[in-house]
Structure formats: structure tokens, C-alpha cells
Design a protein around this motif. Sequence first.
Motif: not given
Length: 194
Positions: A124-149
Motif C-alpha cells: 500500500r505504501a509505494e502507491a501512496f508515496v508515489d501519489y503524495l510525491q506527484r500530487s502533494v510535494l510537487e504541487r507545494l514546490q510549484r507554489a512555494l519553490g523547491v526548498e520551501r516546498g
Amino acid sequence: MVDSEGARRGRPRGGGDARARLLAAAQRHLEAGDLAATSSRALAGEAGVSHTLVNFHFGDRQGLVAAATALRIAPHDLLESVTVGEDGLDLPRLVRGIVALWEHPDHRAALTRLARDLAAGGPRAEAFVDYLQRSVLERLQRALGVERGRVATVAIAGTLFTRYVIGLPSMAALEPREVEQLLLTAIGERSPHR
């Protein structure tokens, strides 16, 4: 209804149980540990429905993954609800939404179980981690910049883990408003007065 080029409009074909079949296929792949590598088309093919039903029933593949992991409110939906302009985020609203979600009695137990499952690893973890990376972390990085994200991700994950998953006494004792302020400070955002 048929348009001038002969294509059907409206609800894609797949039967009344198409949503349940798509969800069952996604959950099988989640348990097998290969959901992250399985396309929407492959899941639809396995379910015997049109691939367009993924979007019809779940909004997109992210929604299907969130549903397969039994999240009632998906992180990408929360991020979408606090989006300002093209890529900006209303951080105080995001933080209030995160805290409210985890404080809600209907969601807290399920989210805590999910967090513990993810920490333990497994299919279960691998799919959800992939989802979090693509849908949450990358979205935060687009909005805040890489480091602040990244900082925001660490602050959010650390707060959720220490307060809700392991119940660290000094974190569990905080009022929700104090948790919001702590998160905003960690992210480097000033909290507006309520």
C-alpha cells in the motif's frame, strides 16, 4: 446523444457497477504493490470498462488512488481548494484544512491507520508515496519553490506524525489553533489574525 462526427456524448459506457469495478481493480494492485506502475487504461481494461470512466467517477487517476486507499478527503483535493491564481496557495487556509481534517472524529482514526501503514511499508505504501510525491510535494514546490516546498512537507508530516500518529504529549496537548500557528511558523508564513 451523438454529435456530428458520430461520437457518443454523456456518460461513458461501462455499466452501473463500473465505479466499484475500477475501485476493486485499483485496490488489487494496491495490495499487490504495483498500483504506482499501473496506468488508468490498464485498470479500466482489467475492470472491463472505458478508461474515460476513471475521470468520470474519480476526477482523475489521483482520485482513484485516493479512493483505493480509503481517503474520504484526498490531499490533492484539499490543495486544489486553497489554490489562488495559477499556482499560488492560501497557506493559512491550507493549514486550517489539514488540522481540521485530522481533528475530525470521522477522519482521524482512518488517517492515523493509513499513516501507520505507510510507515510500516508494504504494498500500500509505494502507491501512496508515489501519489503524495506527484500530487502533494510537487504541487507545494510549484507554489512555494523547491526548498520551501520541502520545508512545508517536513513541517506538515512531522506535525501530523508527532501529534496524531504517536501522540507525543507536548504536541497532543496543543489546541488546534496552536497547531495551526506552529505549522505556519515552521513554513515561514505569518498567521493572519482570526
